[in-house]
Design a protein around this motif. Structure first.
Motif, PDB file in Angstrom:
ATOM      1  N   LEU A  81       0.830  -1.210   0.000  1.00 45.96           N
ATOM      2  CA  LEU A  81       0.000   0.000   0.000  1.00 45.96           C
ATOM      3  C   LEU A  81       0.866   1.263   0.000  1.00 45.96           C
ATOM      4  N   PHE A  82       1.911   1.275   0.827  1.00 49.43           N
ATOM      5  CA  PHE A  82       2.778   2.449   0.865  1.00 49.43           C
ATOM      6  C   PHE A  82       3.499   2.658  -0.471  1.00 49.43           C
ATOM      7  N   SER A  83       3.777   1.568  -1.166  1.00 50.93           N
ATOM      8  CA  SER A  83       4.479   1.693  -2.450  1.00 50.93           C
ATOM      9  C   SER A  83       3.593   2.334  -3.520  1.00 50.93           C
ATOM     10  N   MET A  84       2.281   2.431  -3.282  1.00 50.87           N
ATOM     11  CA  MET A  84       1.397   3.092  -4.246  1.00 50.87           C
ATOM     12  C   MET A  84       1.501   4.612  -4.160  1.00 50.87           C
ATOM     13  N   ILE A  85       2.015   5.124  -3.031  1.00 51.06           N
ATOM     14  CA  ILE A  85       2.106   6.578  -2.875  1.00 51.06           C
ATOM     15  C   ILE A  85       3.001   7.211  -3.933  1.00 51.06           C
TER      16      ILE A  85
END
Length: 815
Positions: free
Chosen positions: A673-677
């Motif tokens: 999820l954080f890598s989508m930022i």
């Protein structure tokens, strides 16, 4: 998980070795496959019409087809002639010759109308006479001063065939609605009374006039106009068919131009990267094969190039080359170390095959989000762009190993210059990594501020679909449209269909009075954006008839208030030999059309006007009639809601699919999820800039977010995948970031730059919407590169809990 990954990598390595061994069989197979795709490329057509954007089952398109079947055309070629001496014998002789040339040399035309043959309705005692305005001329003498007064006093001619100052007149060409294969045969049997049989055949064979036939028509008109244009006979050319033909022409020209420029950019990039002839030739064959195969798919499925798919070839060139680059970079490294070509390609495909597959799948997934769009033009882009990405993957994994086996590749030692370049690049990458390692919270804080500012300005974004605005201001068609809009108050028509549901319902005076009220209301409508130039309906015809049957007296230019009189007047008009009722009312006299002519405006403005018009007519007629708004302009307006709804679905679907794939890739929900930022941050940044500078979103630029998300996620996949691998191996987030930069940083930088410049090349296009799309997509990719080099490692540092150590290191550096 590691065991599965190792097995997959060994499978890819064995695949490459097998393909290398059986290279001739493999290349023969691909030659046959490419031949099948190339065979259908010449059959590709271009269709940028409004109806081509919508699915054939869309309600608005169905209503438009019903309208054309019932009433005929709403798209006319409009030619204006400006002269200081219109009402003279010499001018009309010239006009007569010009009109005759159009009738003789222009195909697919139902009728050519000017002041010479405009309808003239008058009465002689009790007889109603319907004839051409200059009936019998030039065999009879005409007093042109009397003609001038007659024309200027006739409301039916004003803003249709003559301007208010009397210096501009028009020639209006009505194209055929249908083209039938049996047309010539049927015409040969006109003398036979077989109307029922012929009607059935026409129903089976008829089809609407195609874009290709429209192009032939407009080109023929343009040739005649060029031959007759003169300072004292100044001609301007506009209308729906003309705009469509010009748009199609420049769409194809831009497609070819941008494709060639993108290819040149890729060739330069490949040479600078590999400094080998084979390093240019091998990826070029792969990416060209994938691109032309995708175009062949368009031909096989009979899908034309549309407004949205113009960028497809250049897009595939830029995206497709990345797969080959990742594999060849490792291949050449192994060859230079002394490995055989077979071992080198096996190692390269084994090492990079899985990553290449994953990045291609994420890109294809983002593109496939368009396939659920309400607009078929967006759906086509999603399906065929995704197909192109997967074809590029297929050719890379299966054709490249065979090509490597037949193309000479010599090992070479690394020279000082190359080593020097590598050292400089390594230092830059390490410094970038250290910035993210030492200042992760600052980077995240600055990113949040930029995100908030961008989010604020995103609310200033506006949608625009001004087709004429896509043309440069210097283009002749845009100047001609502006001229005709000024002289005749427009050349675009909106159609209102009023269906009483009752036979002879249009005879009712109350019904006709309501049309008069609507005409009066709409004629007063004028805003800075839209001007109602003329409204034509059954009432105009009835007023002509009523005046003619009452000694041609002007005070009788009105609607009779007697049902039987109205029925009798229309019967007399039909018996007078005119067929002008056919495009106005149906055969049962239950429904009629009201044509509203406006200037060419943004479809957003037109949509607001259309909604206002429908609301007014619906309120005015209540339950006594069903109101339908249609026409080419209504279809253009319909695309607005369809495009916006499609994009909301596309963005949500693309984000969801890619987020799931990222979580599966790293096998960790939080990291995924954080890598989508870093993927959504550059999109928000670009949209915020568009809002700040008041750059409108159009049909093409709406695609930027989904396309960019599918592209920029590739770099994030490589970064997060490698970071995760190094972090699990060392347990040190700082070292994992540095190792990731040194391992894939150079490839990320190079592929991002070539992608960005591949889109910047689109700025060489003629059409403005393609220019904007190219600039902001390229800009988004560069922003994504910065996000992957700064924000992504900062986030990895924070989520692994290593930011406290980073703060201490930064404090020590400051001392």
């Amino acid at each position: 998980m590691a065991g599965v990954k190792d097995q997959i990598e060994r499978g890819f390595e064995q695949l490459a070795r097998t393909l290398y061994t059986h290279r001739l069989k493999v290349l023969v197979f691909f030659c046959v496959l490419l031949g099948a795709f190339f065979y259908k490329i010449p059959s590709i057509t271009v269709d940028t019409s409004a109806e081509a954007l919508l699915d054939e089952h869309d309600k608005s398109r169905i209503e438009y087809d019903r309208f054309r079947d019932q009433f005929g055309q709403d798209r006319f070629v409009v030619i204006t002639i400006t002269s200081d001496h219109i009402f003279t014998q010499s001018f009309f002789e010239r006009l007569h010759t010009f009109q005759a040339a159009l009738e003789e040399r222009v195909p697919y035309v139902k009728e050519v109308t000017s002041l010479i043959n405009a309808r003239h309705t008058w009465g002689d005692s009790d007889e109603l006479i319907v004839e051409d305005l200059l009936e019998g001329w030039p065999d009879r003498t005409v007093d042109f001063e009397v003609l001038r007064n007659q024309v200027m006093a006739n409301p039916a001619y004003l803003h249709q065939f003559i301007s208010t100052d009397g210096r501009t007149t028009s020639v209006i060409i009505e194209p055929d609605v249908y083209h039938t294969e049996q047309m010539d045969v049927l015409e040969a049997f006109d003398s036979f009374d077989e109307e029922i049989f012929v009607g059935e055949e026409e129903t089976q064979q008829k089809r609407y006039l195609s874009d290709m036939e429209n192009e032939v028509l407009v080109e023929a008109v343009r040739e005649v106009v060029a031959a007759y244009h003169a300072p004292d006979f100044s001609l301007a050319l506009a209308g729906g068919p003309v705009v469509l033909e010009v748009f199609n022409d420049y769409t194809m020209l831009d497609l070819k131009k941008c494709f060639l420029l993108s290819f040149v950019v890729i060739l330069v990039f490949l040479w600078l990267l590999f400094r080998r002839v084979s390093g240019v030739v091998l990826p070029s064959i792969v990416v060209q094969g994938a691109t032309f195969s995708t175009l062949g798919l368009l031909g096989w499925f009979g899908v034309p190039i549309k407004m949205t798919t113009t960028v497809l070839p250049a897009f595939l060139l830029c995206v497709g080359v990345a797969d080959s680059v990742h594999i060849l970079a490792l291949f050449y490294k192994e060859v230079d170390r002394g490995e055989s070509r077979k071992d080198a390609i096996g190692h390269a495909v084994g090492h990079s095959g899985l990553a290449v597959v994953l990045t291609s799948l994420t890109t294809a997934a983002a593109l496939l989000s368009f396939s659920f769009a309400e607009l078929t033009a967006l759906g086509d882009l999603g399906l065929f762009a995704a197909a192109g990405v997967l074809l590029a993957l297929f050719y890379t994994l299966f054709m490249l190993p065979a090509l490597v086996a037949v193309v000479p590749v010599r090992p070479r030692s690394a020279g000082r210059q190359k080593q020097g370049r590598s050292l400089v690049m390594d230092r830059v990458l390490l410094r970038t990594a250290n910035i993210s390692i030492r200042h992760p919270l600052k980077i995240i804080g600055i990113s949040l501020v930029l995100f908030a500012v961008s989010f604020y300005y995103m609310f200033d974004l506006r949608y625009s679909d001004y087709v004429v605005g896509f043309f440069p201001e210097s283009m002749a068609v845009r100047k001609d449209i502006a001229t005709i809009d000024k002289q005749l108050n427009g050349s675009l028509q909106l159609e209102v269909i009023i269906d009483t549901g009752r036979e002879n319902g249009v005879y009712e005076p109350r019904f006709l009075n309501r049309i008069d009220n609507a005409t009066h209301y709409l004629s007063q409508h004028e805003t800075p954006e839209i001007v109602v130039g003329k409204i034509y309906s059954l009432n105009d015809l009835l007023k002509e008839i009523h005046q003619a049957l009452n000694e041609n007296r002007p005070e009788f230019y009105a609607i009779s208030q007697d049902y039987n009189t109205i029925a009798q007047e229309l019967l007399l008009f039909e018996n007078a030999g005119s067929d002008d009722l056919e495009p106005i009312v149906d055969s049962l006299f239950s429904k009629t059309r009201v044509s509203i002519k406006t200037n060419w405006v943004d479809s957003v403005v037109l949509n607001d006007f259309m909604q206002e018009t429908k609301h007014y007519f619906t309120t005015l007629f209540g339950d006594s009639a069903r109101i339908t708004i249609t026409g080419m302009s209504a279809l253009m307006a319909r695309t607005i809601s369809a495009a916006l709804n499609s994009m909301v679905k596309s963005y949500a679907l693309a984000f969801g699919v890619i987020a799931i794939m990222m979580m599966l890739l790293v096998w960790d929900i939080k990291t995924g999820l954080f890598s989508m930022i870093p993927n959504i941050f550059p999109i928000f940044l670009s949209l915020g800039i568009m809002g700040f500078f008041d750059v409108p979103l159009d049909m093409t630029s709406l695609m930027i977010a989904s396309i960019a998300m599918g592209l920029v996620v590739d770099d994030t996949v490589h970064f997060v995948y490698n970071f995760r691998k190094y972090y699990l191996r060392t347990g040190d987030a700082h070292e994992a970031v540095r190792a990731t930069f040194m391992g894939v940083g150079r490839a990320l930088l190079i592929t991002s730059v070539v992608l960005a410049f591949g889109f910047f090349v689109l700025m060489a296009a003629t059409l403005n919407h393609i220019v904007r799309f190219g600039f902001f997509t390229g800009l988004t990719i560069l922003f994504a590169l910065l996000a992957d080099f700064l924000l992504a490692p900062a986030l990895m540092i924070v989520i692994t809990g290593s930011h406290k150590r980073s703060s201490s290191a930064a404090a020590m550096d400051s001392r």
